[in-house]
Every structure is written in C-alpha cells, then in structure tokens.
Write a protein that holds these residues in place. Sequence first.
Motif, mmCIF file in Angstrom:
data_model
loop_
_atom_site.group_PDB
_atom_site.id
_atom_site.type_symbol
_atom_site.label_atom_id
_atom_site.label_comp_id
_atom_site.label_asym_id
_atom_site.label_seq_id
_atom_site.Cartn_x
_atom_site.Cartn_y
_atom_site.Cartn_z
ATOM 1 N N LYS A 279 8.002 2.875 4.429
ATOM 2 C CA LYS A 279 7.000 3.905 4.758
ATOM 3 C C LYS A 279 7.627 5.014 5.585
ATOM 4 N N LYS B 255 6.748 8.947 7.620
ATOM 5 C CA LYS B 255 5.711 9.798 8.199
ATOM 6 C C LYS B 255 5.654 11.128 7.448
ATOM 7 N N ASP C 249 2.464 7.820 5.775
ATOM 8 C CA ASP C 249 1.481 7.781 6.857
ATOM 9 C C ASP C 249 1.349 9.192 7.408
ATOM 10 N N ASN D 280 -0.937 9.982 9.752
ATOM 11 C CA ASN D 280 -1.489 9.906 11.113
ATOM 12 C C ASN D 280 -2.634 10.902 11.348
ATOM 13 N N GLU E 251 -1.624 6.350 4.233
ATOM 14 C CA GLU E 251 -2.243 5.881 5.476
ATOM 15 C C GLU E 251 -2.798 7.054 6.279
ATOM 16 N N GLU E 252 -4.000 6.902 6.773
ATOM 17 C CA GLU E 252 -4.663 7.937 7.584
ATOM 18 C C GLU E 252 -4.428 9.349 7.035
ATOM 19 N N GLU F 234 -5.482 1.118 12.615
ATOM 20 C CA GLU F 234 -4.592 0.829 13.749
ATOM 21 C C GLU F 234 -5.225 1.134 15.097
ATOM 22 N N HIS G 89 -0.421 -4.020 11.826
ATOM 23 C CA HIS G 89 0.155 -2.753 12.308
ATOM 24 C C HIS G 89 1.147 -3.014 13.435
HETATM 25 MG MG LIG Z 1 0.010 4.511 11.183
#
Ligand SMILES: [Mg+2]
Length: 363
Positions: free
Chosen positions: A160, A162, A194, A196, A220-221, A246, A296
């Motif tokens: 994964k 970011k 992700d 975030n 993710e998010e 998370e 997480h």
């Molecule tokens: Mg995360």
Amino acid sequence: MKLHLPVVSVYAVPTDAPEADGTLAWNSTTVVIAEVTAGDATGTGWTYGPAAVGDFLRDHLAPLVEGSSALDIPAVHEAMSRAIRNAGRPGVAACAISALDIALWDLKARLLELPLARLLGSCRERVPVYGSGGFTTYHDKHLAAQLNGWVHGQHIPRVKIKIGEDWGRAVLRDISRVEGARQVIGPEAELYVDANGAYTRKQAVRVGRSLAEHGVGWFEEPVSSDDLTGLRLVRDALPCDITAGEYGYDLPYFARMIAAGAVDCLQIDATRCGGLTDFLRAAALAQAHGLQVSAHCAPHAHAAAAAAIPNLRHIEWFHDHVRVEDMFFDGALDPTGGTVTPTHGIGHGLTLRAEEVQEYRVA
Ligand SMILES: [Mg+2]
C-alpha cells in the motif's frame, strides 16, 4: 491473582526519512508502553499516540486497575470504560485503555504459560500481512526500493502507498506514483492506496477510475472517514474496495460505519479501539454484517488476535511501526512470504528491550 499498579513509559523515535500522507506530515513516532504485573509475570501493551496518553494512563487508569483480578479482563476493561465517561472516550482515553488491555491479555497468557494465540484460540496458523508505507515525501527511487523490498525481497504479495498528496492538490503525481508502483511490483502483486481523507467526493470517484486502470483493488479513506455518506457514494461508484475504520475508538463508531454501508473491509486498530477486547468485539460486529476485517498498524499488537478471527483479511505491516517494534522488542515476527506466525513464546512473545531503547525515552 491481583494486579499491581501498572507502570508507564513513553518513547519518541525519529522517522528514518521525512514522512507524510495526504493530510498530515510527521518526523517522529511516539509509543506509549504499559507494563502490568501480577504474581511473577508482567504483561506489556502499547499504543501510538501523544505522550499525554501516558499521563492519562498513569493518573486515571492505573490506580483503577491496581488490585483487580488479572484473569478477569472484561471486568477491568469495563471499569476503565466507565471511569473515563467525563474525560471522553475517543482519542487519549481510548488509546490508554487500549495499551492497558493489550498488556492484560499478554499478562493473562503469561500467567497461564500459553502463547497468546493459544489463549485466544486460532482459526489460522499464519496471518497474512501487507506492506504499508509509500509516503508522499519519498522520491521515486525511495518508493521503488521500499516496494521492491516487500514484494521481491520479502515476497509479500500485497503493498500500500499513500496518495492524496497535499489534500488532493497533486492528483497527477498521485497517479504517476501509482503507475510507478505497479511497474515495480509487477502485474501479480496486489496494489492498495490510502488517501487519508484527502479528496472531495467526486474527485475521489475520478481518481478511483484512474486507479482501476492500474489494478488498484483497495482505496482507503478516499474521503474523510467522518463522511460516511461520501464513503458510501464513492463505494457505489467504483469497483475497488473502499476501506476505513482506523479512527474507531469505540464500538458504536464501527456500528455507525457498518450501518452506513460505508466500507467493503473494516479496518480496526486494537491500539485505539479499546485493546484486543474491543478488537475482537468489533470484528464480530463486522462478521455479523458480512464484512472482512483488516488490522490497522501496530502489527505485533494484532497478530495473535488476528489469527483468532474468521473474517480476517490481513494485518498492516506498517513501515514506522515495524521499525519501532523491531527496535523495541525481542521476538519480533518475520513477514517473509507474506504471513506471520504468532505462536512463538508465551504471551505475545515479545520482550521489551528497556535498556537498548532508553535513549528514546521522553517520559
Ligand atoms: Mg490509513
């Protein structure tokens, strides 16, 4: 068997390079460690959060825990949960409860001279992990080296990175980094991202369509995890799995997220949600709604409990926390091949190297 007054220590460990995701940047990781003793055994638990978690644990929870039965974790957990009513559960209080609860489970297993995975009971021997890092601050060579290390070095077939850099203001770089990541890991490995919570709703849908071209199966998010309607909207519009959870500090949080149809896989963090006690409860809640669970961060805190739940997808082999847990504990797990086996030693199998990490101690 009565519990002694828990002991707290706090450490701040600088990162090995500047790190950022879509919505936050940091240069150190703070770990709050709780040690709780009964008889001849000591259990060790921890959480990642500000040093204030240590103060709260020491001032408000430790006196409450002292003298309780070491074997009756639900009673201690409930007493802590009730006592923090006026302080408020999410954040500091929940992290403090979590660190103590993890210590209590480790202690109970040690008192019974069992591996924690045996005390909890397992439904799998090996727990899948995914490599997690790929910070937006990494230059391309750094990112490639990290991904290469996981996929081709340790043979972890899931990674994964970011995205959502600068609150979604760098979408072209996000996509080019995803493209670069796919080139490094090859067509077979699973690629996750992700954001975030960096994107707006429709922006996340547009980004998600580009991600699909690179075989990204986990988003993710994509929007803030507080925007349950937005998560649901993005989830309905895209083929990939939408994940979040998370920031779940209590069971009602997970109940709301599930009820909103916001996620395809529920993320739960035992170092935030209320320790292993509430991790297992939240996982059962997810199972009742047909959802898988992913743990997480803090991989060593989760491994044994992750082996115990039938609806587990994997645990997150998060760069920062792997680094800290390798430094701080003897008995760290080996993810080679993409799984860890949490049945070594008694308790969670980890022993704090208090002397060796003294230089990082801040409280
Ligand atoms: Mg995360």
